[in-house]
Design an enzyme around this catalytic site. Structure first.
Site, short mmCIF file in Angstrom:
data_model
loop_
_atom_site.label_atom_id
_atom_site.label_comp_id
_atom_site.label_asym_id
_atom_site.label_seq_id
_atom_site.Cartn_x
_atom_site.Cartn_y
_atom_site.Cartn_z
N GLU A 93 29.24 52.77 19.52
CA GLU A 93 28.87 52.06 18.29
C GLU A 93 29.57 50.71 18.23
OE1 GLU A 93 27.02 51.38 16.07
OE2 GLU A 93 27.45 52.18 14.09
N ASP A 94 28.93 49.75 17.59
CA ASP A 94 29.56 48.42 17.46
C ASP A 94 30.71 48.45 16.44
OD1 ASP A 94 27.79 48.78 15.32
OD2 ASP A 94 26.84 46.82 15.49
N ASP A 97 32.09 51.26 9.77
CA ASP A 97 32.33 50.63 8.47
C ASP A 97 32.55 51.76 7.45
OD1 ASP A 97 32.51 48.40 6.75
OD2 ASP A 97 30.38 48.48 6.26
N PHE A 146 32.81 39.84 7.63
CA PHE A 146 31.53 40.19 8.25
C PHE A 146 31.45 39.50 9.60
CE2 PHE A 146 27.00 40.32 8.95
CZ PHE A 146 26.68 41.60 8.48
N ARG A 159 22.85 37.99 17.68
CA ARG A 159 23.18 39.07 18.60
C ARG A 159 23.49 38.57 20.01
NH1 ARG A 159 21.92 44.08 16.19
NH2 ARG A 159 20.09 44.11 14.87
P1 IMP Z 1 28.37 52.37 8.21
O1 IMP Z 1 27.34 53.44 8.13
O2 IMP Z 1 28.72 51.81 6.87
O3 IMP Z 1 29.61 52.79 8.97
O4 IMP Z 1 27.65 51.18 8.93
C1 IMP Z 1 27.92 50.78 10.18
C2 IMP Z 1 26.90 49.75 10.56
O5 IMP Z 1 26.86 48.68 9.62
C3 IMP Z 1 27.26 49.13 11.89
O6 IMP Z 1 26.64 49.79 12.93
C4 IMP Z 1 26.72 47.73 11.74
O7 IMP Z 1 25.40 47.69 12.18
C5 IMP Z 1 26.73 47.46 10.26
N1 IMP Z 1 27.87 46.59 9.96
C6 IMP Z 1 29.04 46.92 9.38
N2 IMP Z 1 29.86 45.88 9.31
C7 IMP Z 1 29.21 44.85 9.87
C8 IMP Z 1 29.56 43.47 10.14
O8 IMP Z 1 30.67 42.99 9.85
N3 IMP Z 1 28.61 42.72 10.76
C9 IMP Z 1 27.38 43.21 11.11
N4 IMP Z 1 27.03 44.48 10.90
C10 IMP Z 1 27.93 45.30 10.29
MG MG Z 2 24.31 48.57 13.44
#
Ligand code: IMP
Ligand code: MG
Length: 173
Positions: A93-94, A97, A146, A159
């Site tokens: 995963e990138d 969050d 962000f 990207r």
């Molecule tokens: P979560 O379900 O809230 O953990 O969301 C994670 C996803 O939100 C990641 O896979 C990202 O695609 C997106 N995301 C969270 N923070 C960022 C950011 O700083 N930049 C771009 N995408 C983000």
């Molecule tokens: Mg994502």
């Protein structure tokens, strides 16, 4: 936008993650599951540093919620195609969050009875977590902000940037 991590810093972190994975899974097969789209670049760099016999598959999850928050409702829009029963699965995963996306994806993949299931994330925003989920392999910890680049987008833009940038509020220097 301000540069947060250079190509060199990213490469160093990716190699370190690959080395940890190799150490933990010595002599074992691995199935890497790339969580689309944000981790496509990270996955492609990570897997080329891991010497274990490996397969690569893809899953796509989308979250329903306002703006940048996933809000807990996560749907898988493209499932995996490989058989992962009895395999060592590493979800790539990138960014972790709130944790909702990974929690859901981990639950879904667990239904296929893998031998082990781990999470490898390039970035971890621990302070923003809303559910209990931990990265087993984490490249960089970060607080807030962000980020874009290296596969990570803002409204599908940026990207393709090879480095990671943090976006600054409008009006800021
Ligand atoms: P979560 O379900 O809230 O953990 O969301 C994670 C996803 O939100 C990641 O896979 C990202 O695609 C997106 N995301 C969270 N923070 C960022 C950011 O700083 N930049 C771009 N995408 C983000
Ligand atoms: Mg994502």
């Amino acid at each position: 936008m301000k540069k947060l991590f250079s190509r060199e810093e990213i490469e160093k972190a990716v190699k370190k993650l690959a080395a940890s994975i190799e150490r933990d899974f010595e002599g074992e097969r691995i199935v890497f599951v790339c969580l689309l789209k944000g981790s496509f670049m990270f996955t492609s760099d990570l897997v080329r540093h891991v010497k274990n016999p490996s397969r690569v598959d893809f899953i796509r999850a989308s979250s329903y919620g306002s703006g940048t928050r996933s809000g807990g409702k996560v749907a898988v829009t493209k499932g995996i195609e490989e058989n992962i029963e009895g395999e060592n699965v590493i979800i790539v995963e990138d960014i972790i969050d709130s944790g909702h996306t990974l929690k859901r994806v981990k639950e879904i993949l667990s239904l296929s009875n893998p031998k082990t299931i781990k999470i490898c994330a390039l970035l971890d925003k621990k302070a923003r977590r809303e559910v209990e989920i931990e990265g087993d392999y984490v490249g960089f910890a970060m607080t807030d902000g962000f980020v874009v680049g290296y596969g990570i987008d803002y409204a599908e833009q940026y990207r393709n940037l090879p480095e990671i940038y943090v976006m600054e509020e409008e009006g800021e220097a």
